[in-house]
Design a protein around this motif. Structure first.
Motif, PDB file in Angstrom:
ATOM      1  N   VAL A   1      41.719  33.726  42.059  1.00 13.57           N
ATOM      2  CA  VAL A   1      41.123  34.417  43.199  1.00 13.57           C
ATOM      3  C   VAL A   1      39.745  33.848  43.506  1.00 13.57           C
ATOM      4  N   ASP A   2      38.965  33.573  42.482  1.00 11.22           N
ATOM      5  CA  ASP A   2      37.626  33.021  42.696  1.00 11.22           C
ATOM      6  C   ASP A   2      37.692  31.632  43.329  1.00 11.22           C
ATOM      7  N   HIS A   3      38.600  30.789  42.852  1.00  9.37           N
ATOM      8  CA  HIS A   3      38.752  29.462  43.453  1.00  9.37           C
ATOM      9  C   HIS A   3      39.196  29.580  44.908  1.00  9.37           C
TER      10      HIS A   3
ATOM     11  N   ARG B   1      41.600  36.295  37.758  1.00  8.73           N
ATOM     12  CA  ARG B   1      40.302  36.087  38.387  1.00  8.73           C
ATOM     13  C   ARG B   1      40.019  34.616  38.731  1.00  8.73           C
ATOM     14  N   PRO B   2      40.328  33.645  37.838  1.00  6.32           N
ATOM     15  CA  PRO B   2      40.031  32.252  38.200  1.00  6.32           C
ATOM     16  C   PRO B   2      40.711  31.811  39.490  1.00  6.32           C
TER      17      PRO B   2
ATOM     18  N   ASP C   1      41.453  39.780  34.471  1.00  7.54           N
ATOM     19  CA  ASP C   1      40.717  38.565  34.125  1.00  7.54           C
ATOM     20  C   ASP C   1      41.622  37.333  34.088  1.00  7.54           C
TER      21      ASP C   1
ATOM     22  N   LEU D   1      39.112  42.853  42.019  1.00  8.82           N
ATOM     23  CA  LEU D   1      38.667  41.463  42.052  1.00  8.82           C
ATOM     24  C   LEU D   1      37.843  41.160  43.298  1.00  8.82           C
ATOM     25  N   LEU D   2      38.099  41.901  44.368  1.00  8.37           N
ATOM     26  CA  LEU D   2      37.366  41.689  45.622  1.00  8.37           C
ATOM     27  C   LEU D   2      36.142  42.588  45.755  1.00  8.37           C
TER      28      LEU D   2
ATOM     29  N   LEU E   1      38.628  32.064  46.994  1.00  5.88           N
ATOM     30  CA  LEU E   1      37.493  32.524  47.788  1.00  5.88           C
ATOM     31  C   LEU E   1      36.523  31.383  48.067  1.00  5.88           C
ATOM     32  N   ASP E   2      36.301  30.558  47.065  1.00  2.00           N
ATOM     33  CA  ASP E   2      35.385  29.431  47.230  1.00  2.00           C
ATOM     34  C   ASP E   2      35.959  28.398  48.193  1.00  2.00           C
TER      35      ASP E   2
ATOM     36  N   LEU F   1      32.654  41.545  47.154  1.00  2.00           N
ATOM     37  CA  LEU F   1      32.508  41.123  48.538  1.00  2.00           C
ATOM     38  C   LEU F   1      31.964  42.244  49.399  1.00  2.00           C
TER      39      LEU F   1
END
Length: 290
Positions: free
Chosen positions: A227-229, A224-225, A221, A264-265, A231-232, A268
């Motif tokens: 990786v998420d950013h 995660r921020p 966690d 984390l992926l 991906l976006d 997808l």
């Protein structure tokens, strides 16, 4: 560790190798970096990487000398796992074209896939805006090579400008620009990351995050921020996996990072995960299929 299902042909787009008697690594502090105060050879890499399902890799310079790059090219020529070398070159030099030619003439020179310069160590946050630096980077691109962006969070703005102004160069962002995970300015990092990703000649590595967490005991966690950013901003088709081994050993084993990223992926789709695990690296570095 058992290789994750469906990922038996991973490309590790970012790791290092060094033997300090040949190429000292003065940045390693024996007191605070005891886990990597050692030599790391292709055999050491193969033991951990193949167990994780890695079938090919890209070795990245750790010592800012052309001599190390020549040795890495020779290592790659003799190794079945390493498929490409991101070497070092002084991009401020007047004779970048000639220096690139000499590297390519070395044994294994056909495995040179990119160049990296340690911008993170430059005190000038606008280093990438300099005319001589841009001239050198343009020469790297004209030679058909990628340019790895090793920058810190405060240098991402300049990275975006050079990617915008040199659209013919393939830029690869290392370690997502080293976000200060848990720090106060993650929003600023995310803004500049999105600005860089707006240029389609850029890709980025999901690597080096475990050593940017501002705590000694991290969890998925915490990562995660970032990786998420990413991906976006980039989408799976412009992201690639990198272990940053052996540097990752300061905070994680090789297999723990692979397992963490896999988790984390997990949301997808299979094609999106395949892009990150192998296809983006093959395209960005023009690797032969692993």
């Amino acid at each position: 560790m058992t290789a994750p299902s469906g990922r038996s042909d991973i490309v590790d787009a970012h790791h290092h190798l060094w033997v300090r008697s040949r190429h000292p690594q003065p940045w390693i502090d024996p007191a605070t970096m005891a886990a990597i105060d050692a030599d790391f050879t292709p055999a050491d890499l193969a033991r951990v990487a193949r167990a994780a399902g890695v079938a090919g890799s890209v070795v990245v310079q750790a010592n800012s000398t052309e001599a190390e790059t020549v040795d890495l090219l020779g290592t790659a020529a003799d190794d079945t796992l390493v498929r490409g070398v991101v070497g070092w070159l002084d991009v401020t030099a007047d004779d970048v074209v000639d220096r690139l030619a000499r590297l390519r003439a070395a044994r294994g020179g056909d495995l040179l896939v990119g160049i990296r310069y340690s911008v993170q160590d430059e005190p000038d946050p606008t280093f990438l805006d300099r005319a001589d630096v841009r001239r050198g980077i343009a020469a790297v691109g004209a030679a058909g090579l990628a340019f790895d962006l090793l920058v810190r969070q405060h240098q991402l703005g300049a990275a975006g400008r050079v990617a915008r102004d040199l659209p013919e160069v393939r830029f690869v962002l290392d370690h997502l620009g080293k976000p200060a995970l848990g720090g106060p300015d993650l929003a600023g990092w995310a803004r500049d990351l999105h600005a860089l990703a707006a240029w389609t000649n850029t890709t980025a590595k999901l690597s080096g995050l475990v050593t940017e967490v501002q705590r000694s005991s991290w969890t998925p966690d915490d990562l995660r921020p970032a990786v998420d950013h990413a991906l976006d901003a980039f989408g799976p088709d412009r992201l690639m996996f990198g272990s940053d081994w052996p540097v990752c050993l300061l905070a994680s084993s090789y297999d723990r990072w692979v397992d963490t990223l896999a988790g984390l992926l997990d949301p997808l789709g299979p094609d999106e995960r395949a892009a990150i695990w192998r296809h983006t690296a093959r395209r960005a570095y023009r690797l032969e299929a692993s």
